[in-house]
Design a protein around this motif. Structure first.
Motif, mmCIF file in Angstrom:
data_model
loop_
_atom_site.group_PDB
_atom_site.id
_atom_site.type_symbol
_atom_site.label_atom_id
_atom_site.label_comp_id
_atom_site.label_asym_id
_atom_site.label_seq_id
_atom_site.Cartn_x
_atom_site.Cartn_y
_atom_site.Cartn_z
ATOM 1 N N GLN A 46 0.839 -1.207 0.000
ATOM 2 C CA GLN A 46 0.000 0.000 0.000
ATOM 3 C C GLN A 46 0.871 1.254 0.000
ATOM 4 O O GLN A 46 0.689 2.172 0.797
ATOM 5 N N ASN A 47 1.858 1.248 -0.886
ATOM 6 C CA ASN A 47 2.780 2.368 -1.119
ATOM 7 C C ASN A 47 3.797 2.621 -0.003
ATOM 8 O O ASN A 47 4.605 3.544 -0.122
ATOM 9 N N SER A 48 3.765 1.850 1.076
ATOM 10 C CA SER A 48 4.759 2.057 2.137
ATOM 11 C C SER A 48 5.886 1.046 1.995
ATOM 12 O O SER A 48 5.625 -0.154 1.862
ATOM 13 N N PRO A 49 7.147 1.514 2.042
ATOM 14 C CA PRO A 49 8.271 0.578 1.959
ATOM 15 C C PRO A 49 8.256 -0.419 3.123
ATOM 16 O O PRO A 49 8.109 -0.015 4.292
ATOM 17 N N VAL A 50 8.385 -1.704 2.788
ATOM 18 C CA VAL A 50 8.404 -2.752 3.819
ATOM 19 C C VAL A 50 9.595 -3.690 3.659
ATOM 20 O O VAL A 50 9.796 -4.580 4.488
ATOM 21 N N GLY A 51 10.373 -3.504 2.594
ATOM 22 C CA GLY A 51 11.527 -4.367 2.400
ATOM 23 C C GLY A 51 12.399 -3.815 1.290
ATOM 24 O O GLY A 51 11.981 -2.918 0.551
ATOM 25 N N PHE A 52 13.628 -4.341 1.213
ATOM 26 C CA PHE A 52 14.519 -3.918 0.137
ATOM 27 C C PHE A 52 15.535 -5.025 -0.142
ATOM 28 O O PHE A 52 15.768 -5.903 0.700
ATOM 29 N N ALA A 53 16.101 -4.962 -1.330
ATOM 30 C CA ALA A 53 17.125 -5.939 -1.722
ATOM 31 C C ALA A 53 18.084 -5.265 -2.681
ATOM 32 O O ALA A 53 17.683 -4.410 -3.469
ATOM 33 N N SER A 54 19.374 -5.656 -2.591
ATOM 34 C CA SER A 54 20.403 -5.062 -3.454
ATOM 35 C C SER A 54 21.184 -6.140 -4.182
ATOM 36 O O SER A 54 21.616 -7.125 -3.574
ATOM 37 N N LEU A 55 21.377 -5.915 -5.470
ATOM 38 C CA LEU A 55 22.222 -6.778 -6.303
ATOM 39 C C LEU A 55 23.540 -6.051 -6.522
ATOM 40 O O LEU A 55 23.557 -4.908 -7.009
ATOM 41 N N LYS A 56 24.659 -6.713 -6.149
ATOM 42 C CA LYS A 56 25.977 -6.109 -6.344
ATOM 43 C C LYS A 56 26.588 -6.713 -7.606
ATOM 44 O O LYS A 56 26.701 -7.946 -7.697
ATOM 45 N N GLY A 57 26.934 -5.883 -8.541
ATOM 46 C CA GLY A 57 27.431 -6.393 -9.815
ATOM 47 C C GLY A 57 26.331 -7.175 -10.506
ATOM 48 O O GLY A 57 25.144 -6.856 -10.386
ATOM 49 N N ALA A 58 26.744 -8.242 -11.214
ATOM 50 C CA ALA A 58 25.743 -9.032 -11.935
ATOM 51 C C ALA A 58 25.252 -10.202 -11.118
ATOM 52 O O ALA A 58 24.171 -10.729 -11.382
ATOM 53 N N ASP A 59 26.042 -10.620 -10.109
ATOM 54 C CA ASP A 59 25.799 -11.970 -9.615
ATOM 55 C C ASP A 59 25.891 -12.167 -8.112
ATOM 56 O O ASP A 59 26.149 -13.276 -7.647
ATOM 57 N N HIS A 60 25.711 -11.088 -7.331
ATOM 58 C CA HIS A 60 25.774 -11.272 -5.871
ATOM 59 C C HIS A 60 24.653 -10.490 -5.167
ATOM 60 O O HIS A 60 24.533 -9.276 -5.353
ATOM 61 N N ILE A 61 23.845 -11.218 -4.403
ATOM 62 C CA ILE A 61 22.812 -10.543 -3.594
ATOM 63 C C ILE A 61 23.507 -9.996 -2.351
ATOM 64 O O ILE A 61 24.025 -10.753 -1.526
ATOM 65 N N GLU A 62 23.550 -8.675 -2.255
ATOM 66 C CA GLU A 62 24.276 -8.039 -1.151
ATOM 67 C C GLU A 62 23.356 -7.842 0.062
ATOM 68 O O GLU A 62 23.806 -7.921 1.201
ATOM 69 N N MET A 63 22.069 -7.588 -0.198
ATOM 70 C CA MET A 63 21.128 -7.294 0.894
ATOM 71 C C MET A 63 19.752 -7.852 0.556
ATOM 72 O O MET A 63 19.327 -7.796 -0.607
ATOM 73 N N LEU A 64 19.045 -8.351 1.569
ATOM 74 C CA LEU A 64 17.631 -8.741 1.420
ATOM 75 C C LEU A 64 17.012 -8.652 2.805
ATOM 76 O O LEU A 64 17.293 -9.491 3.673
ATOM 77 N N PHE A 65 16.214 -7.639 3.026
ATOM 78 C CA PHE A 65 15.657 -7.384 4.355
ATOM 79 C C PHE A 65 14.186 -7.008 4.259
ATOM 80 O O PHE A 65 13.802 -6.166 3.448
ATOM 81 N N VAL A 66 13.382 -7.642 5.110
ATOM 82 C CA VAL A 66 11.953 -7.347 5.153
ATOM 83 C C VAL A 66 11.603 -6.896 6.571
ATOM 84 O O VAL A 66 12.094 -7.481 7.561
ATOM 85 N N HIS A 67 10.781 -5.874 6.682
ATOM 86 C CA HIS A 67 10.397 -5.378 8.008
ATOM 87 C C HIS A 67 9.662 -6.476 8.763
ATOM 88 O O HIS A 67 8.808 -7.171 8.186
ATOM 89 N N PRO A 68 9.946 -6.639 10.068
ATOM 90 C CA PRO A 68 9.292 -7.701 10.837
ATOM 91 C C PRO A 68 7.764 -7.655 10.751
ATOM 92 O O PRO A 68 7.109 -8.701 10.784
ATOM 93 N N GLY A 69 7.210 -6.474 10.597
ATOM 94 C CA GLY A 69 5.749 -6.360 10.512
ATOM 95 C C GLY A 69 5.186 -6.837 9.182
ATOM 96 O O GLY A 69 3.965 -6.928 9.023
ATOM 97 N N ALA A 70 6.042 -7.155 8.233
ATOM 98 C CA ALA A 70 5.563 -7.522 6.886
ATOM 99 C C ALA A 70 6.072 -8.899 6.447
ATOM 100 O O ALA A 70 5.886 -9.270 5.295
ATOM 101 N N VAL A 71 6.716 -9.660 7.356
ATOM 102 C CA VAL A 71 7.243 -10.962 6.937
ATOM 103 C C VAL A 71 6.100 -11.957 6.717
ATOM 104 O O VAL A 71 4.978 -11.765 7.189
ATOM 105 N N GLY A 72 6.409 -13.004 5.965
ATOM 106 C CA GLY A 72 5.439 -14.077 5.748
ATOM 107 C C GLY A 72 4.339 -13.744 4.758
ATOM 108 O O GLY A 72 3.331 -14.423 4.677
ATOM 109 N N GLN A 73 4.537 -12.693 3.974
ATOM 110 C CA GLN A 73 3.510 -12.301 2.990
ATOM 111 C C GLN A 73 4.047 -12.343 1.566
ATOM 112 O O GLN A 73 3.470 -11.759 0.663
ATOM 113 N N GLY A 74 5.208 -12.955 1.392
ATOM 114 C CA GLY A 74 5.753 -13.077 0.044
ATOM 115 C C GLY A 74 6.611 -11.902 -0.397
ATOM 116 O O GLY A 74 7.046 -11.859 -1.558
ATOM 117 N N VAL A 75 6.901 -10.967 0.516
ATOM 118 C CA VAL A 75 7.699 -9.789 0.130
ATOM 119 C C VAL A 75 9.139 -10.205 -0.197
ATOM 120 O O VAL A 75 9.698 -9.817 -1.236
#
Ligand SMILES: CC(C)(COP(=O)(O)OP(=O)(O)OC[C@H]1O[C@@H](n2cnc3c(N)ncnc32)[C@H](O)[C@@H]1OP(=O)(O)O)[C@@H](O)C(=O)NCCC(=O)NCCS
Length: 169
Positions: free
Chosen positions: A70-99
Motif C-alpha cells: 500500500q505504497n509504504s516501503p516494507v523491504g529492500f534488496a540489493s544486487l551487487k554487480g551481476a551476480d551477488h545478492i548483497e542485501m535482502l531485508f523485510v520489516h518484521p511487521g511484513a514478513v510471511g507475505q511473500g515480500v
C-alpha cells in the motif's frame, strides 16, 4: 466475504528512501535474527546503518529495489554487480507475505539479464531456510568480523535458468 491481503509491489530505490531502508535493516536484524545471533552480534551487524548517508550511498551504488505494501516501503534488496545478492531485508511487521520472495525473484531475473549464470549470497543463519526453499545450495561457511564481533554466515549459490529466446524477462 473475507478481504484479500494487499499485494506487494516493487520500485527502484531513491535517495529519499535512505532513512526508511536503514530502519527496515535495523528492525529486521533486531527482531528476526535473535535465535541465531547474540545481542552483541546483532548490534554490530546493525551498526552498518549508523551512518545513514553512507548506507544510502551504498544502496544507490548497487541495484536496489524497494518493496512496498500500500505504497509504504516494507523491504529492500540489493544486487551487487551481476551476480551477488548483497542485501535482502523485510520489516518484521511484513514478513510471511511473500515480500522477500518477490524481491528475490526480481533480483534473480535482473542478475540473469546482466548475464549471470550463477547467483551468490552470503546468507545469515536465520535466512538459510528461505534460500534453501528457493533452490540455493550451501557452498562454504564464513566468519566475518564487524566492530569486533565475529558473525558466521554461509555462502550459497543458485544456478540461474536460461531464459527462453524471446521470452519476457
Ligand atoms: C529472510 C527474509 C528476507 C524472508 O522474508 P519474507 O518476506 O518473510 O519471506 P516470504 O514471505 O517471501 O517467504 C517465502 C518462503 O520462505 C519461507 N521463509 C521465509 N522466512 C523463513 C525463515 N526464516 N525460515 C524458514 N522459512 C522461511 C516462507 O515460509 C515462504 O515459504 P512458502 O513459499 O512455502 O510459503 C526475512 O525474514 C528477513 O528480512 N530476515 C532478516 C534479515 C536477513 O537475515 N536477511 C537475509 C540476509 S542474507
Amino acid at each position: 466475504m473475507g478481504q484479500s491481503l494487499p499485494k506487494p509491489a516493487l520500485r527502484p530505490f531513491l535517495a529519499a528512501d535512505t532513512s526508511v531502508v536503514a530502519a527496515i535493516f535495523v528492525a529486521a536484524i533486531q527482531e528476526l535474527t535473535g535465535d541465531d545471533y547474540s545481542e552483541a552480534q546483532q548490534e554490530a551487524w546493525a551498526s552498518a546503518a549508523d551512518d545513514e548517508e553512507q548506507f544510502g550511498k551504498k544502496r544507490a551504488g548497487e541495484l536496489t529495489l524497494i518493496a512496498t505494501l500500500q505504497n509504504s516501503p516494507v523491504g529492500f534488496a540489493s544486487l551487487k554487480g551481476a551476480d551477488h545478492i548483497e542485501m535482502l531485508f523485510v520489516h518484521p511487521g511484513a514478513v510471511g507475505q511473500g515480500v522477500g520472495a518477490m524481491l528475490c525473484d526480481a533480483l534473480e531475473k535482473l542478475a540473469g539479464a546482466r548475464g549471470a549464470k550463477i547467483l551468490t549470497v552470503d546468507v545469515s543463519d536465520n535466512a538459510q531456510e528461505f534460500f534453501l526453499k528457493r533452490g540455493y545450495v550451501a557452498m562454504q561457511r564464513n566468519t566475518v568480523t564487524i566492530n569486533g564481533e565475529w558473525l558466521a554466515n554461509t555462502t550459497m549459490q543458485k544456478t540461474l535458468a536460461e531464459a527462453a529466446p524471446g521470452a519476457p524477462q
